[in-house]
Design an enzyme around this catalytic site. Structure first.
Site, PDB file in Angstrom:
ATOM      1  CE  LYS A 233      49.065  13.425  18.711  1.00  0.00           C
ATOM      2  NZ  LYS A 233      47.569  13.440  19.007  1.00  0.00           N
TER       3      LYS A 233
ATOM      4  CD  GLU B  26      48.175  12.472  12.132  1.00  0.00           C
ATOM      5  OE1 GLU B  26      47.263  13.256  12.850  1.00  0.00           O
ATOM      6  OE2 GLU B  26      48.511  11.453  12.623  1.00  0.00           O
TER       7      GLU B  26
ATOM      8  NE  ARG C 182      40.680  11.545  10.688  1.00  0.00           N
ATOM      9  CZ  ARG C 182      39.659  11.612  11.694  1.00  0.00           C
ATOM     10  NH1 ARG C 182      38.477  12.101  11.737  1.00  0.00           N
ATOM     11  NH2 ARG C 182      40.072  11.382  12.828  1.00  0.00           N
TER      12      ARG C 182
HETATM   13  N1  BES Z   1      47.867   9.427  16.351  1.00  0.00           N
HETATM   14  C1  BES Z   1      46.620  10.103  17.020  1.00  0.00           C
HETATM   15  C2  BES Z   1      45.813   8.887  17.443  1.00  0.00           C
HETATM   16  C3  BES Z   1      46.297   8.361  18.797  1.00  0.00           C
HETATM   17  C4  BES Z   1      45.824   8.601  19.769  1.00  0.00           C
HETATM   18  C5  BES Z   1      47.084   7.143  18.584  1.00  0.00           C
HETATM   19  C6  BES Z   1      46.541   7.917  20.960  1.00  0.00           C
HETATM   20  C7  BES Z   1      47.635   6.424  19.621  1.00  0.00           C
HETATM   21  C8  BES Z   1      47.365   6.939  21.013  1.00  0.00           C
HETATM   22  C9  BES Z   1      46.009  10.819  15.699  1.00  0.00           C
HETATM   23  O1  BES Z   1      46.703  11.294  14.644  1.00  0.00           O
HETATM   24  C10 BES Z   1      45.012  11.839  16.268  1.00  0.00           C
HETATM   25  O2  BES Z   1      45.655  12.553  16.794  1.00  0.00           O
HETATM   26  N2  BES Z   1      43.701  11.705  16.469  1.00  0.00           N
HETATM   27  C11 BES Z   1      42.867  12.589  16.981  1.00  0.00           C
HETATM   28  C12 BES Z   1      41.791  13.064  16.066  1.00  0.00           C
HETATM   29  C13 BES Z   1      41.051  14.219  16.398  1.00  0.00           C
HETATM   30  C14 BES Z   1      41.846  15.563  16.157  1.00  0.00           C
HETATM   31  C15 BES Z   1      39.936  14.057  15.400  1.00  0.00           C
HETATM   32  C16 BES Z   1      42.429  12.252  18.124  1.00  0.00           C
HETATM   33  O3  BES Z   1      42.260  10.853  18.537  1.00  0.00           O
HETATM   34  O4  BES Z   1      42.161  12.832  19.146  1.00  0.00           O
HETATM   35 ZN    ZN Z   2      48.478  10.468  14.164  1.00  0.00          ZN
HETATM   36 MG    MG Z   3      47.077  13.343  14.862  1.00  0.00          MG
END
Ligand code: BES
Ligand code: ZN
Ligand code: MG
Length: 488
Positions: free
Chosen positions: A269, A341, A343
């Site tokens: 990230k 991750e 899911r």
């Molecule tokens: N933990 C994140 C989701 C999240 C985003 C929680 C913002 C709280 C605030 C999750 O693991 C994630 O990174 N999801 C990605 C999925 C994508 C790579 C398909 C996302 O939402 O961007």
């Molecule tokens: Zn996450």
């Molecule tokens: Mg993630």
């Protein structure tokens, strides 16, 4: 300490009496309160409009040091949440003033349309939750929670109100437990530490706790969970919590996403998205705290918690985009993105919960997608279910506790988007749109014919800034909601 008090307001010694006032309607039958309010409304700057405030000090007839009048606006616009947030706000204002002992006036049942138990519950919740401060890591604890919060009501001695008080405290204690876990920094809640902290809190309750370590998880062949954990030096845990009261018939399983820190893994990230990712275990915290709370409440249902706990890190041992892994259920998964991750750890836990416990209903809570936050903002959770009744009852429970849930669809044709050329399924959608839905559809591939709902709490699980009755940090979203749902 939160308590109910009845008696004449002028005789009560306290640092402040907080009196909610409507613009167009009386809320109290007590003569002293009414005449105080009349006096306040004579002042030009106070009409009882929303956010109006007036403070009188050392009124001759009153033993209280100050009387704070707070406007609520028109009576027709007042909801239970108005009381929750007013009380939370004023508890915090009084904390900021350095007070320690206050009294809050509760409307008389004959003067309001909303059922009085609903108002009382809201005031209790706002006060108790608003009085919580997460300052474990500050050397100087500048703000101190109030020591005494009394609610002035004509029916303080009524048995049902005393039991309501106990119940609200128990449920809010659960919410605070979850908040504290979520707010804990990621260096202090590695999977093993977090699992042990939960086990410790549950040890006083009638809950059977088991913590599976990496060896056992490997033996179970939970390839999806293991793949997420692979990049971290901290080994994964699978936390199992079983609450089985006597004579209970039905079984509900709760699954909570427990990523103690989500760096994104190899799909690292960026700054701006990574700083608060200690909150990625908020689903796990809510599920664990709910189990502890239902045990304290003595609910007559079997409730099982299945909580996968991992840290998602990039390293030479981390899973790569392109890897194909094998889930506990046997399906192969192409890892399209290591940041999807949640899911992966959820499906192995869901499959395990179904196989081992055969629940009548399964609900998972997860900070699953940024897309859900895009869709619904930071205050509303997304819910997904094939079961209309289950979805409706979650929405209804959320209206009651003001943990708002909005149902989103699970369209069959979107399943196209998570097909893989090389494996049975892919953890990444081929479209950049509708990410909350494709994530939920991914989960649905593993729920078999179990009655299931998924709650995406990525928005409301964490407060970047304090609000009415929640400080910055974990919100404890889901605990009151699930307790409300399971009570029914
Ligand atoms: N933990 C994140 C989701 C999240 C985003 C929680 C913002 C709280 C605030 C999750 O693991 C994630 O990174 N999801 C990605 C999925 C994508 C790579 C398909 C996302 O939402 O961007
Ligand atoms: Zn996450
Ligand atoms: Mg993630």
């Amino acid at each position: 300490m939160l308590y109910l008090k009845s008696g004449s307001p002028e005789k009560i010694k306290t640092q402040a009496i907080v009196i909610p006032v409507c613009r167009d309607h009386e809320l109290y039958s007590d003569k002293v309160l009414s005449s105080l309010i009349q006096g306040a409304k004579k002042r030009k700057e106070f009409n009882g409009d929303e956010k109006d405030e007036l403070i009188f000090f050392d009124l001759p007839r009153m033993k209280a040091e100050r009387v704070i009048f707070v406007g609520m606006g028109k009576i027709s616009e007042i909801k239970a949440e108005s009381f929750r947030s007013l009380t939370g706000n004023y508890v915090r204002k009084c904390i900021n003033k350095g007070l320690s002992d206050i009294l809050i006036a509760v409307p008389h049942p004959s003067k309001v349309q909303i059922e009085i138990s609903v108002i009382l519950e809201a005031v209790l919740e706002g006060a108790y939750l608003g009085n919580h401060i997460f300052d474990k890591y500050k050397n100087e604890k500048k703000y101190k929670p109030l020591k005494k919060i009394g609610l002035l009501t004509t029916s303080a001695k009524e048995k049902q109100n005393q039991s309501l008080l106990r119940q609200v405290k128990t449920i809010c204690d659960g919410t605070i437990l979850a908040r504290n876990w979520v707010s804990t920094p990621p260096n202090d809640k590695k999977p093993e530490q977090f699992a042990r902290a939960v086990a410790e809190s549950a040890s006083k309750e009638k809950i059977k706790v088991r913590i599976l370590g990496e060896k056992e998880i490997k033996k179970l062949k939970m390839g999806a969970l293991l793949a997420v954990a692979a990049g971290s030096n901290s080994k994964p845990r699978l936390l199992l919590m079983e609450y089985r009261p006597e004579r209970a018939k039905k079984t509900a399983a709760l699954v909570g996403k427990g990523v103690t820190f989500d760096s994104g893994g190899i799909n690292l990230k960026q700054s701006g998205s990574i700083e608060d990712m200690k909150m990625d275990m908020a689903g796990a915290a809510a599920v664990a705290a709910t189990l502890i709370t239902v045990a304290r409440l003595g609910l007559k249902k079997n409730i099982i918690g299945v909580i996968p706990i991992v840290e998602n890190m990039p390293s030479g041992t981390a899973a790569r985009p392109g890897d194909i892994i094998k889930s506990y259920a046997g399906k192969t998964i192409e890892v399209g993105n290591t940041d999807a991750e949640g899911r992966l750890i959820l499906i192995d836990s869901i499959s395990y919960a179904i196989k081992k416990y055969k629940p009548d209903m399964l609900i998972d809570l997860a900070t699953l997608t940024g897309a859900c936050v895009m869709a619904l903002g930071e205050k509303i959770a997304g819910i997904f279910s094939f079961d209309d009744n289950l979805a409706d009852s979650i929405v209804t429970a959320g209206e009651k506790t003001h943990e708002r849930c909005w149902r989103l669809p699970l369209p069959d044709d979107y399943k196209e988007l998570i097909k893989s050329d090389f494996a049975d399924i892919k953890n990444l959608s081929s479209s950049k749109w509708g990410g909350a839905i494709t994530a939920a559809l991914f989960l649905s591939e593993f729920t078999e014919d179990t009655r299931w709902a998924h709650i995406d709490i990525a928005g409301p699980a964490y407060a970047k800034k304090q609000n009415a009755y929640c400080g910055a940090g974990g919100s404890g979203f889901g605990v009151r909601l699930l307790c409300e749902l399971l009570k029914e």
